[in-house]
Every structure is written in structure tokens, then in C-alpha cells.
Design a protein around this motif. Sequence first.
Motif, PDB file in Angstrom:
ATOM      1  N   SER A 220      15.704  40.571 -30.128  1.00 39.12           N
ATOM      2  CA  SER A 220      14.768  39.536 -29.688  1.00 39.12           C
ATOM      3  C   SER A 220      13.571  39.492 -30.631  1.00 39.12           C
ATOM      4  N   ASP A 221      12.632  38.584 -30.324  1.00 39.18           N
ATOM      5  CA  ASP A 221      11.440  38.491 -31.162  1.00 39.18           C
ATOM      6  C   ASP A 221      10.512  39.685 -30.967  1.00 39.18           C
ATOM      7  N   GLU A 222      10.854  40.595 -30.049  1.00 40.77           N
ATOM      8  CA  GLU A 222      10.117  41.841 -29.891  1.00 40.77           C
ATOM      9  C   GLU A 222      10.756  42.985 -30.675  1.00 40.77           C
ATOM     10  N   THR A 223      11.932  42.741 -31.241  1.00 41.45           N
ATOM     11  CA  THR A 223      12.655  43.776 -31.980  1.00 41.45           C
ATOM     12  C   THR A 223      12.022  43.985 -33.351  1.00 41.45           C
ATOM     13  N   HIS A 224      11.681  45.211 -33.657  1.00 45.45           N
ATOM     14  CA  HIS A 224      11.086  45.561 -34.946  1.00 45.45           C
ATOM     15  C   HIS A 224      12.105  45.268 -36.060  1.00 45.45           C
ATOM     16  N   GLY A 225      11.772  44.325 -36.948  1.00 46.10           N
ATOM     17  CA  GLY A 225      12.644  44.013 -38.078  1.00 46.10           C
ATOM     18  C   GLY A 225      13.569  42.832 -37.863  1.00 46.10           C
ATOM     19  N   HIS A 226      13.377  42.070 -36.773  1.00 46.53           N
ATOM     20  CA  HIS A 226      14.357  41.006 -36.484  1.00 46.53           C
ATOM     21  C   HIS A 226      14.315  39.875 -37.516  1.00 46.53           C
ATOM     22  N   MET A 227      13.121  39.536 -38.055  1.00 45.12           N
ATOM     23  CA  MET A 227      13.065  38.442 -39.020  1.00 45.12           C
ATOM     24  C   MET A 227      13.599  38.857 -40.393  1.00 45.12           C
ATOM     25  N   LYS A 228      13.411  40.113 -40.760  1.00 42.47           N
ATOM     26  CA  LYS A 228      13.996  40.576 -42.021  1.00 42.47           C
ATOM     27  C   LYS A 228      15.511  40.551 -41.926  1.00 42.47           C
ATOM     28  N   PHE A 229      16.045  40.924 -40.757  1.00 48.38           N
ATOM     29  CA  PHE A 229      17.497  40.855 -40.573  1.00 48.38           C
ATOM     30  C   PHE A 229      17.988  39.427 -40.732  1.00 48.38           C
ATOM     31  N   MET A 230      17.298  38.456 -40.121  1.00 51.18           N
ATOM     32  CA  MET A 230      17.745  37.066 -40.203  1.00 51.18           C
ATOM     33  C   MET A 230      17.609  36.523 -41.622  1.00 51.18           C
ATOM     34  N   PHE A 240      24.725  29.347 -43.067  1.00 46.94           N
ATOM     35  CA  PHE A 240      23.660  29.861 -42.210  1.00 46.94           C
ATOM     36  C   PHE A 240      22.610  28.766 -42.012  1.00 46.94           C
ATOM     37  N   LYS A 241      22.210  28.521 -40.761  1.00 42.36           N
ATOM     38  CA  LYS A 241      21.246  27.455 -40.453  1.00 42.36           C
ATOM     39  C   LYS A 241      19.845  27.934 -40.818  1.00 42.36           C
ATOM     40  N   LYS A 242      19.290  27.414 -41.906  1.00 46.11           N
ATOM     41  CA  LYS A 242      18.037  27.940 -42.443  1.00 46.11           C
ATOM     42  C   LYS A 242      16.821  27.612 -41.570  1.00 46.11           C
ATOM     43  N   ASP A 243      16.860  26.496 -40.867  1.00 44.93           N
ATOM     44  CA  ASP A 243      15.700  26.105 -40.052  1.00 44.93           C
ATOM     45  C   ASP A 243      15.860  26.524 -38.595  1.00 44.93           C
ATOM     46  N   TRP A 244      16.638  27.561 -38.344  1.00 42.32           N
ATOM     47  CA  TRP A 244      16.968  27.971 -36.980  1.00 42.32           C
ATOM     48  C   TRP A 244      15.728  28.280 -36.140  1.00 42.32           C
ATOM     49  N   PHE A 245      14.719  28.908 -36.759  1.00 44.89           N
ATOM     50  CA  PHE A 245      13.565  29.343 -35.968  1.00 44.89           C
ATOM     51  C   PHE A 245      12.812  28.154 -35.382  1.00 44.89           C
ATOM     52  N   MET A 246      12.534  27.122 -36.184  1.00 47.18           N
ATOM     53  CA  MET A 246      11.802  25.960 -35.704  1.00 47.18           C
ATOM     54  C   MET A 246      12.601  25.220 -34.632  1.00 47.18           C
ATOM     55  N   VAL A 247      13.931  25.180 -34.810  1.00 41.99           N
ATOM     56  CA  VAL A 247      14.781  24.490 -33.841  1.00 41.99           C
ATOM     57  C   VAL A 247      14.748  25.207 -32.495  1.00 41.99           C
ATOM     58  N   VAL A 248      14.746  26.543 -32.527  1.00 44.63           N
ATOM     59  CA  VAL A 248      14.750  27.326 -31.288  1.00 44.63           C
ATOM     60  C   VAL A 248      13.347  27.391 -30.675  1.00 44.63           C
ATOM     61  N   ALA A 249      12.329  27.519 -31.494  1.00 44.77           N
ATOM     62  CA  ALA A 249      10.971  27.743 -30.990  1.00 44.77           C
ATOM     63  C   ALA A 249      10.358  26.506 -30.341  1.00 44.77           C
ATOM     64  N   TYR A 250      10.704  25.325 -30.810  1.00 41.34           N
ATOM     65  CA  TYR A 250      10.055  24.108 -30.314  1.00 41.34           C
ATOM     66  C   TYR A 250      11.097  23.117 -29.817  1.00 41.34           C
ATOM     67  N   PRO A 251      10.816  22.452 -28.669  1.00 41.08           N
ATOM     68  CA  PRO A 251       9.607  22.576 -27.847  1.00 41.08           C
ATOM     69  C   PRO A 251       9.606  23.858 -27.025  1.00 41.08           C
ATOM     70  N   ALA A 252       8.424  24.225 -26.536  1.00 43.10           N
ATOM     71  CA  ALA A 252       8.269  25.445 -25.742  1.00 43.10           C
ATOM     72  C   ALA A 252       8.943  25.292 -24.380  1.00 43.10           C
ATOM     73  N   PHE A 253       9.316  26.434 -23.792  1.00 45.57           N
ATOM     74  CA  PHE A 253       9.872  26.528 -22.442  1.00 45.57           C
ATOM     75  C   PHE A 253      11.182  25.755 -22.287  1.00 45.57           C
ATOM     76  N   LYS A 254      11.884  25.557 -23.391  1.00 42.63           N
ATOM     77  CA  LYS A 254      13.233  25.002 -23.375  1.00 42.63           C
ATOM     78  C   LYS A 254      14.170  26.048 -23.979  1.00 42.63           C
ATOM     79  N   GLU A 255      15.399  26.090 -23.505  1.00 42.40           N
ATOM     80  CA  GLU A 255      16.339  27.101 -23.987  1.00 42.40           C
ATOM     81  C   GLU A 255      16.644  26.902 -25.476  1.00 42.40           C
ATOM     82  N   ASN A 256      16.875  25.668 -25.892  1.00 43.17           N
ATOM     83  CA  ASN A 256      17.123  25.321 -27.299  1.00 43.17           C
ATOM     84  C   ASN A 256      18.219  26.187 -27.928  1.00 43.17           C
ATOM     85  N   LEU A 257      19.322  26.353 -27.218  1.00 42.83           N
ATOM     86  CA  LEU A 257      20.446  27.139 -27.736  1.00 42.83           C
ATOM     87  C   LEU A 257      20.920  26.567 -29.071  1.00 42.83           C
ATOM     88  N   THR A 258      20.997  27.423 -30.085  1.00 42.41           N
ATOM     89  CA  THR A 258      21.327  26.988 -31.445  1.00 42.41           C
ATOM     90  C   THR A 258      22.346  27.934 -32.074  1.00 42.41           C
TER      91      THR A 258
END
Length: 266
Positions: A220-230, A240-258
Amino acid sequence: MAIPISRQLAEQIIIPFLAVTAVPILDFFIAEHQQDNTNIVFLLLFGVPTIFLGWTLLYKKTNFKETIKVPSTKRFIRLPFNSSHCLFIFIISSFFIFGGIGNIIKYGGHSTGFSMLFIGTTVFVLTAIAHDHPRVWLSDSRNLEEEAERIKNTPKEDFPMYQDGIFSYADNGFTVKLDKVTKTLSWAEITLIKAYKIDQFTVDSIVIEIHLDQTYFTISDETHGHMKFMDTAEEKLSNFKKDWFMVVAYPAFKENLTIVYEKNGS
């Protein structure tokens, strides 16, 4: 349906309203079903908004107001408490309103009752405005543009998410230390990576599932090293979907399964 307040504010307001609504309901049963006009007033003033807020929070198509704070240079004021403290202020001010109405209706204490009602209502409304107003900052308020600029100007290695963390890397694979086991895997063993958000009341948590042939593990986003792994996975895996973070992060409070990666693009 559009609601003129943020989801975070609605989640905080419903808690004291629910607590106050429970008081006349309990009193109704304790008093052996005797009708009390005071309790009816409380149920109308607090029970109806509680039902409405509960419905809007459960209804998936509700469009809440986005809470976006202006840059710090344009803010009007910064208050010395954070968004979590707002909940306690709402609880206290709600019971001031509750006590004020009770004094006025039940005991005829107009002086004390109106004072409590005025104080409670004023504090409640001002706190709600401060919570959502773009130019009023709480102690934990952030502006996305400023945060992005700060992150941009800070070396990635200074952030725990961009350090090795629970991972270590080799040319053809990686090792991950999970709770009960340590796995050494090759990049070719990954069949699927998907990411989504979980609503955790006032914040979201981004979850990443890494699937293998027979099993999978999650970080998860609390895991130490998760962004380096991605970032490393992006280099090693095609499609590999390069813009995955923006797609998942926004909008807020939506599941945004990607689907971030799927082997062979199937």
C-alpha cells in the motif's frame, strides 16, 4: 446529486448528529413511550439531517464538493488546529445546541438556553466554513500544487516510498519481505499488477496487488519502498501503465480500480 459540502465534512458532522439523535430515542423508551414535544423537536432537528447525510454518504453517485485549499501565499488565515480536531468541536457545539434547545423548550430557561444555542450554532457553522473554505487553512492543510513542487525539488531518495524499504533488487528480479515470509521472485513471474483505493473515513489508502501464477501479495501507500518498486517495475515490464498513480489517486474517495500491468497485454 450534488452536495455543497465535502465528503470529509459530511462524515464528521454525522457523528455528533447521530449521537444527539440517539438521546431522544433512548428517552422515548425509558419514559415508557410517553410523548415528549422536546424529543420530537430533537428528532426533527437532528434525526432528519442524520438520515439525509447517511444516505448521501452511502449513495455512490453523490457528488461532494472538492476541498481544495489555495496556495499558502493566498490564504486568508491559518488556524491552530487540524481537521481531526474539527470532529471534537462539532461534538461539543452540537451538545451546546442540544442543551440550549432543551432549556428553552422544556425548562423555559430562555436566557441560558438562547446563549447556549447561539454559542453552539456559531461555533458549529464557523468550524464547518473553516473546514471547507479554500482560503482558510487548518494546521494540516496542504495545497496540491505546492506539495507537487516540494516533492519535485526534493531528491526521491529522501522519501521512504522511494527507498528500498521491504524490497531489494537484482538484474532479473527482486526480493520482498512480507509479514511472515520472504519471497525472491523474477520479474517474469508477475502476471498482473492492479491498484485501487480504499476509503478509510477521512483519508484514502492506495492498495497495489502483485499477482503471480498461483498467488498474490499486496502493498500500500504506507509500505516503505512502494514507489521505488513501481518505478523499477515500469522499467522491467512492458505494457506498464505509466500514469497509474494519477488515475488511481484522483478523484478522491473513489475506488478507481486500474490495471497497471497485465502479462502479454492480454
